[in-house]
Design an enzyme around this catalytic site. Structure first.
Site, PDB file in Angstrom:
ATOM      1  N   HIS A  74      33.005  40.947  81.058  1.00 29.32           N
ATOM      2  CA  HIS A  74      33.937  39.910  80.622  1.00 29.32           C
ATOM      3  C   HIS A  74      33.855  38.699  81.554  1.00 29.32           C
ATOM      4  O   HIS A  74      34.335  38.723  82.678  1.00 29.32           O
ATOM      5  CB  HIS A  74      35.366  40.451  80.588  1.00 29.32           C
ATOM      6  CG  HIS A  74      36.356  39.450  80.090  1.00 29.32           C
ATOM      7  ND1 HIS A  74      37.637  39.358  80.584  1.00 29.32           N
ATOM      8  CD2 HIS A  74      36.242  38.462  79.154  1.00 29.32           C
ATOM      9  CE1 HIS A  74      38.264  38.374  79.972  1.00 29.32           C
ATOM     10  NE2 HIS A  74      37.443  37.819  79.106  1.00 29.32           N
ATOM     11  N   GLU A  93      34.577  40.583  84.999  1.00 30.19           N
ATOM     12  CA  GLU A  93      35.115  41.939  84.977  1.00 30.19           C
ATOM     13  C   GLU A  93      34.046  42.874  84.406  1.00 30.19           C
ATOM     14  O   GLU A  93      33.544  42.641  83.302  1.00 30.19           O
ATOM     15  CB  GLU A  93      36.373  41.999  84.115  1.00 30.19           C
ATOM     16  CG  GLU A  93      37.546  41.223  84.711  1.00 30.19           C
ATOM     17  CD  GLU A  93      38.749  41.163  83.794  1.00 30.19           C
ATOM     18  OE1 GLU A  93      39.870  41.211  84.317  1.00 30.19           O
ATOM     19  OE2 GLU A  93      38.567  41.068  82.559  1.00 30.19           O
ATOM     20  N   SER A 143      37.394  40.158  75.302  1.00 31.53           N
ATOM     21  CA  SER A 143      38.495  40.012  76.258  1.00 31.53           C
ATOM     22  C   SER A 143      39.673  40.907  75.890  1.00 31.53           C
ATOM     23  O   SER A 143      40.596  41.057  76.685  1.00 31.53           O
ATOM     24  CB  SER A 143      38.974  38.554  76.287  1.00 31.53           C
ATOM     25  OG  SER A 143      39.446  38.160  75.007  1.00 31.53           O
ATOM     26  N   ASN A 174      43.666  39.688  81.866  1.00 33.70           N
ATOM     27  CA  ASN A 174      44.502  39.522  80.674  1.00 33.70           C
ATOM     28  C   ASN A 174      45.655  40.513  80.616  1.00 33.70           C
ATOM     29  O   ASN A 174      46.707  40.215  80.045  1.00 33.70           O
ATOM     30  CB  ASN A 174      43.658  39.620  79.410  1.00 33.70           C
ATOM     31  CG  ASN A 174      42.918  38.330  79.120  1.00 33.70           C
ATOM     32  OD1 ASN A 174      43.277  37.274  79.619  1.00 33.70           O
ATOM     33  ND2 ASN A 174      41.868  38.404  78.318  1.00 33.70           N
TER      34      ASN A 174
END
Length: 314
Positions: free
Chosen positions: A170, A182, A149, A220
């Protein structure tokens, strides 16, 4: 005319060959490295959608716990999905579990897999060592993917000789519930690899979004700076953490406030991500460390999992 015809045939033939050479990989066999929450979740959704899965971890005890967790999760899914047909639900659980085997030796099981998904600790050296070893045993067509991540996918891929067959995948926790994946494409990732992974995520019933290999990818990269700015707002004394949480829930419609989310995710996790980004770009104001976050982590007040973070939990 005959010359022109021959040239045309050669052109068509070479085009057909080129087209065949970029034919996407249809992922049927998946190897998941890491039997924690993320790895188990990935193994579960892959097996539940018709893939054969090998789940790998260091010990049989870890794998037994992983398999038990997967079974419990599957029964919850079956209870909801087959509410009117419990027998079909039981069959779904049994069939899915039968598609998952386990191993403590990753090198011995990757020779016949289409995709290796790594979901181990966020440690670049560990990931590099793992993939460097597996690269020697995996088949030529096998795609490697990391569920990291926060680490740069390129830095992990460079440990192998298959940078064109390496990307980021991800997933989000809990994997069986969260729809987003992702798909991270490095400058070396081939279009064939990228499209194969997009197709794979769709077969899992997930919604893929693509992103370049930038720190934090999409979610993120937006979420962590937001959390850090909430901490800074609190550190400056501009507002209390309770009022900041209430404001974001009632004013922005978020299900959790930033401090509630920080405690839920784990303060050590957020610190690890921010510290990593700060090393990459120390001048970026979004990546600056937080004194109060650092203090709580040093005191092992990591959030819900330790009983105290920004808030206290019984």
């Amino acid at each position: 005319m005959a010359f022109v015809t021959r040239q045309f045939v050669r052109s068509v033939s070479s085009s057909s060959t080129a087209s065949a050479s970029v034919k996407k990989i249809i992922v049927k066999h998946v190897t998941v490295i890491g039997g924690g929450l993320m790895g188990s979740g990935i193994a579960q959704v892959a097996a539940a959608t018709g893939h054969t899965v090998v789940l790998v971890d260091q010990t049989e005890d870890i794998l037994a716990k992983s398999k038990k967790g997967i079974e419990e999760s599957l029964r919850k899914v079956a209870k909801k999905k087959f509410a009117e047909d419990p027998k079909a639900g039981d069959e779904f659980v049994v069939k899915t579990l039968s598609s998952i085997t386990t191993s403590t030796d990753a090198a011995s099981v990757v020779h016949s897999t289409d995709l290796v998904v790594e979901a181990i600790a966020e440690n670049l050296q560990l990931k590099n060592e793992l993939f460097k070893r597996l690269d020697k045993f995996a088949a030529e067509h096998t795609i490697f993917a990391s569920n990291t991540s926060s680490l740069q996918i390129t830095s992990i891929a460079n440990a192998t000789t298959r940078q064109d067959r390496f990307a980021g995948l991800h997933f989000f926790n809990p994997v069986p519930m969260m729809k987003l994946v992702e798909v991270i494409k490095t400058p070396m990732t081939s279009q064939k690899t990228f499209e194969s992974l997009v197709d794979f995520t769709k077969t899992l019933g997930k919604h893929p979004v693509s992103c370049k290999d930038t720190p934090g990818f999409v979610v993120n990269r937006l979420l962590v700076p937001y959390l850090m700015e909430a901490i800074r707002l609190y550190e400056r004394g501009d507002a209390s953490k309770e009022d900041i949480d209430t404001a974001m829930k009632l004013g922005a419609g978020y299900p959790m406030g930033p401090f509630e989310l920080l405690d839920y995710v784990g303060l050590d996790t957020t610190k690890f991500i921010v510290d990593g980004w700060h090393e990459i770009d120390a001048k970026n104001p979004l990546f600056q460390p937080s004194p109060s976050l650092n203090k709580l982590v040093t005191e092992n007040k990591l959030g819900k999992k330790t009983g105290e973070g920004f808030y206290k939990y019984k």
